[in-house]
Design an enzyme around this catalytic site. Structure first.
Site, PDB file in Angstrom:
ATOM      1  N   GLY A 210     -11.205  43.323  38.620  1.00 19.55           N
ATOM      2  CA  GLY A 210     -12.386  42.795  37.929  1.00 19.55           C
ATOM      3  C   GLY A 210     -12.097  41.406  37.388  1.00 19.55           C
ATOM      4  O   GLY A 210     -11.234  40.684  37.898  1.00 19.55           O
ATOM      5  N   SER A 211     -12.808  41.054  36.343  1.00 16.59           N
ATOM      6  CA  SER A 211     -12.719  39.684  35.835  1.00 16.59           C
ATOM      7  C   SER A 211     -11.457  39.456  35.006  1.00 16.59           C
ATOM      8  O   SER A 211     -10.869  40.403  34.463  1.00 16.59           O
ATOM      9  CB  SER A 211     -13.944  39.401  34.972  1.00 16.59           C
ATOM     10  OG  SER A 211     -13.948  40.270  33.857  1.00 16.59           O
ATOM     11  N   GLY A 215      -9.582  41.786  32.247  1.00 15.73           N
ATOM     12  CA  GLY A 215      -8.142  42.012  32.462  1.00 15.73           C
ATOM     13  C   GLY A 215      -7.351  41.762  31.181  1.00 15.73           C
ATOM     14  O   GLY A 215      -6.442  42.526  30.829  1.00 15.73           O
ATOM     15  N   GLU A 232      -5.997  42.973  39.209  1.00 18.08           N
ATOM     16  CA  GLU A 232      -6.447  42.098  40.309  1.00 18.08           C
ATOM     17  C   GLU A 232      -7.680  41.379  39.803  1.00 18.08           C
ATOM     18  O   GLU A 232      -8.743  41.990  39.685  1.00 18.08           O
ATOM     19  CB  GLU A 232      -6.783  42.926  41.558  1.00 18.08           C
ATOM     20  CG  GLU A 232      -5.623  43.708  42.141  1.00 18.08           C
ATOM     21  CD  GLU A 232      -4.558  42.827  42.767  1.00 18.08           C
ATOM     22  OE1 GLU A 232      -4.760  41.596  42.866  1.00 18.08           O
ATOM     23  OE2 GLU A 232      -3.508  43.359  43.148  1.00 18.08           O
ATOM     24  N   CYS A 266     -13.747  37.795  45.429  1.00 17.10           N
ATOM     25  CA  CYS A 266     -12.740  37.206  44.524  1.00 17.10           C
ATOM     26  C   CYS A 266     -12.047  36.031  45.180  1.00 17.10           C
ATOM     27  O   CYS A 266     -11.656  35.085  44.510  1.00 17.10           O
ATOM     28  CB  CYS A 266     -11.729  38.266  44.121  1.00 17.10           C
ATOM     29  SG  CYS A 266     -11.046  39.141  45.539  1.00 17.10           S
TER      30      CYS A 266
HETATM   31  P1  NAD Z   1     -15.867  42.997  35.230  1.00 23.97           P
HETATM   32  O1  NAD Z   1     -14.523  42.630  34.737  1.00 23.97           O
HETATM   33  O2  NAD Z   1     -17.032  42.633  34.426  1.00 23.97           O
HETATM   34  O3  NAD Z   1     -15.953  44.599  35.445  1.00 23.97           O
HETATM   35  C1  NAD Z   1     -15.063  45.285  36.280  1.00 23.97           C
HETATM   36  C2  NAD Z   1     -14.953  46.720  35.809  1.00 23.97           C
HETATM   37  O4  NAD Z   1     -14.297  46.741  34.547  1.00 23.97           O
HETATM   38  C3  NAD Z   1     -16.276  47.430  35.588  1.00 23.97           C
HETATM   39  O5  NAD Z   1     -16.137  48.764  35.981  1.00 23.97           O
HETATM   40  C4  NAD Z   1     -16.509  47.306  34.088  1.00 23.97           C
HETATM   41  O6  NAD Z   1     -17.301  48.332  33.558  1.00 23.97           O
HETATM   42  C5  NAD Z   1     -15.081  47.417  33.569  1.00 23.97           C
HETATM   43  N1  NAD Z   1     -14.797  46.739  32.301  1.00 23.97           N
HETATM   44  C6  NAD Z   1     -15.310  45.589  31.834  1.00 23.97           C
HETATM   45  N2  NAD Z   1     -14.703  45.234  30.691  1.00 23.97           N
HETATM   46  C7  NAD Z   1     -13.774  46.191  30.430  1.00 23.97           C
HETATM   47  C8  NAD Z   1     -12.820  46.401  29.394  1.00 23.97           C
HETATM   48  N3  NAD Z   1     -12.696  45.557  28.384  1.00 23.97           N
HETATM   49  N4  NAD Z   1     -12.026  47.489  29.454  1.00 23.97           N
HETATM   50  C9  NAD Z   1     -12.133  48.360  30.484  1.00 23.97           C
HETATM   51  N5  NAD Z   1     -13.022  48.227  31.485  1.00 23.97           N
HETATM   52  C10 NAD Z   1     -13.827  47.143  31.468  1.00 23.97           C
HETATM   53  O7  NAD Z   1     -15.970  42.409  36.706  1.00 23.97           O
HETATM   54  P2  NAD Z   1     -17.173  42.513  37.724  1.00 23.97           P
HETATM   55  O8  NAD Z   1     -18.265  41.594  37.301  1.00 23.97           O
HETATM   56  O9  NAD Z   1     -17.492  43.930  37.970  1.00 23.97           O
HETATM   57  O10 NAD Z   1     -16.492  41.956  39.055  1.00 23.97           O
HETATM   58  C11 NAD Z   1     -16.358  40.604  39.359  1.00 23.97           C
HETATM   59  C12 NAD Z   1     -14.956  40.121  39.050  1.00 23.97           C
HETATM   60  O11 NAD Z   1     -14.004  40.907  39.763  1.00 23.97           O
HETATM   61  C13 NAD Z   1     -14.739  38.693  39.522  1.00 23.97           C
HETATM   62  O12 NAD Z   1     -14.012  37.992  38.549  1.00 23.97           O
HETATM   63  C14 NAD Z   1     -13.927  38.857  40.779  1.00 23.97           C
HETATM   64  O13 NAD Z   1     -13.158  37.728  41.120  1.00 23.97           O
HETATM   65  C15 NAD Z   1     -13.072  40.045  40.423  1.00 23.97           C
HETATM   66  N6  NAD Z   1     -12.523  40.699  41.615  1.00 23.97           N
HETATM   67  C16 NAD Z   1     -11.192  40.568  41.885  1.00 23.97           C
HETATM   68  C17 NAD Z   1     -10.655  41.125  43.028  1.00 23.97           C
HETATM   69  C18 NAD Z   1      -9.194  40.975  43.371  1.00 23.97           C
HETATM   70  O14 NAD Z   1      -8.728  41.674  44.259  1.00 23.97           O
HETATM   71  N7  NAD Z   1      -8.469  40.095  42.725  1.00 23.97           N
HETATM   72  C19 NAD Z   1     -11.486  41.842  43.892  1.00 23.97           C
HETATM   73  C20 NAD Z   1     -12.839  41.959  43.589  1.00 23.97           C
HETATM   74  C21 NAD Z   1     -13.356  41.391  42.437  1.00 23.97           C
END
Ligand code: NAD
Length: 456
Positions: A210-211, A215, A232, A266
């Protein structure tokens, strides 16, 4: 939040409603996973692998149905959704074929007096938290190595795509009919709050995609119990176009690398540095390529809409900020007036590093291109980022490509293609794009505890 109303980005219609897991349900899911660990981790790895091969058959059978759910709930074209499902089948094959070998004990030394062996032991309960951009495939990146190595799992998919998450759950429910012990795979529904709550439970590792922002929070919330972490995260991936590049192929590759999945990858190309000798030629061809990108909901579309209004706001804000600071839009730049979270494929020039679109992750169909004097300047600018997921170099001289690759801070550097995932090769970010690696040799091992066995 008691329920999630899932909205289709294609036309803003309601896709469905789903109940959010309560705190008690999340606690219970972790408890069940903990109880199931003893039996699951004691099984021979061959048995775990053969169950996962069954999983492959179940996915194959349902792949069209799953692709349709991905299409409507996430917005990507159906062919692209089907490719996503197919990638999971390949991933299962990879793990099943290779992980047993990677997890074999390694004898480090053996003398008459004593023996030293390195073991890869299952960790326990793994919390897998995933995003919406590859809503079916990404959960498996965490779930597969966890299960093969003998851990049990609690998955929390994204609140943007809970029904795709539910498709993952359904497959594991069916796998229970084929012999998967119950509670090895557990599933909870929710958003950030539920993710945070899961991280604070008695789990052993968080496998997160995720973001960067989330992270960081997860790392902080994991600190009290020192959870193992794989993070990631996002990127701002640069492409460097050299004077000896095949400009036609490069323009095609760069534009598609930026627009794929409507820029919601990503490792999308999010900024391009072109040496001045070939800048005009590159721009002319990139303009043509960007105009040719088909976006829509139909079968021939290359890309669909953005996931939601929140994502479109970021795209608009990055563009507005850039234009205010002197950027010029060559192609696109608008939201078509129709239902859904659409945004035109957009090519931008006259950009610099004072603009958000050159520094912050956009995650949309924007391609900013900057003219540079030299490769040295391109390398300096490419490295001028907190991120380091992937980077690409475009040149006909592969040796030169390799030399430039060594100077770039990124988890993956590609020459003459966009960054991406290759089964069997490590995947992860340098700098603030993440911690740890998925896939490849190190993937399954990083889901284990390394134990030194010392025998006298
Ligand atoms: P996000 O971080 O908003 O959410 C990802 C997940 O984390 C969701 O399930 C969300 O509910 C959960 N979440 C959010 N905040 C949290 C916290 N504080 N504690 C625990 N869980 C939490 O990201 P998104 O908008 O769903 O996805 C887009 C992001 O993911 C982009 O930054 C993209 O680059 C990244 N991404 C990275 C990869 C990689 O392999 N590096 C792959 C795909 C997406």
């Amino acid at each position: 939040m008691n329920e999630i109303v899932s909205i289709s980005p294609l036309d803003e219609s309601e896709f469905g409603r789903i109940k959010v897991s309560s705190r008690d349900e999340i606690r219970l899911a972790v408890k069940k996973a903990r109880n199931a660990f003893t039996e699951w981790s004691a099984k021979p790895i061959e048995e775990r692998v053969s169950l996962l091969l069954e999983l492959k058959q179940l996915i194959k059978k349902r792949s069209k149905k799953i692709a349709r759910v991905i299409h409507f709930e996430m917005g990507k074209p159906e062919w692209s959704a089907l490719a996503e499902v197919q990638s999971v089948i390949e991933s299962i094959d990879f793990h099943c074929n290779n992980d047993p070998q990677y997890l074999k004990p390694v004898t480090l030394s053996r003398t008459k007096k004593e023996q030293h062996v390195q073991l890869f032991e299952p960790l326990g309960v793994i919390g897998v938290i995933t995003p919406w951009n590859f809503p079916f495939a990404i959960p498996f990146d965490g779930v597969l190595p966890s299960l093969v190595s003998g851990s049990t799992v609690v998955l929390k998919p994204s609140e943007q795509t809970p029904f795709v998450g539910l498709e993952v759950k359904k497959i594991f429910d069916e796998l229970e009919d084929k012999g998967l012990p119950s509670n090895v795979f557990n599933f909870v529904v929710g958003g950030k709050d539920e993710g945070k709550f899961l991280v604070k439970q008695d789990i052993d590792m968080v496998s997160f995609v995720g973001s960067r922002k989330a992270g960081i929070e997860i790392m902080r919330d994991s600190a009290p119990k020192l959870h193992r972490l794989i993070l990631e995260l996002g990127g701002k991936d640069p492409a460097i176009v050299c004077e000896d590049a095949d400009i036609e192929k490069t323009a095609h590759g760069v534009v598609h690398g930026a627009m794929r999945n409507c820029g919601q990858v990503c490792c999308s190309i999010e900024r391009v540095y072109v040496v001045r000798e070939v800048y005009d030629e590159f721009i002319a061809l990139a303009e043509k390529e960007t105009r040719a990108i088909k976006f829509g909901a139909g079968k021939n579309a290359y890309i669909g809409p953005l996931i939601g209004e929140f994502q479109r706001k970021i795209v608009k804000e990055h563009l507005r900020d850039a234009i205010k600071k002197g950027a010029r839009v060559l192609v696109g730049g608008r939201s078509p007036k129709r239902k859904g979270f659409w945004f035109e494929p957009t090519l931008v020039v006259n950009v610099n590093h004072k603009m958000k679109l050159m520094k912050e992750e956009t995650f949309g169909p924007l391609l900013p291109v900057m003219k540079v004097k030299s490769i040295d300047e391109a390398v300096r600018l490419a490295n001028d980022s907190i991120y380091g997921l992937t980077a690409s170099i475009w040149t006909e001289d592969r040796e030169k490509g390799k030399r430039i690759a060594r100077r770039l801070f990124a988890g993956t550097v590609t020459v003459n293609r966009r960054g991406g995932v290759k089964e069997g090769c490590p995947w992860g970010g340098a700098k603030q794009s993440g911690i740890g690696r998925q896939m490849g040799l190190d993937s399954v091992r990083s889901y284990t505890e390394i134990k030194h066995l010392w025998i006298k």
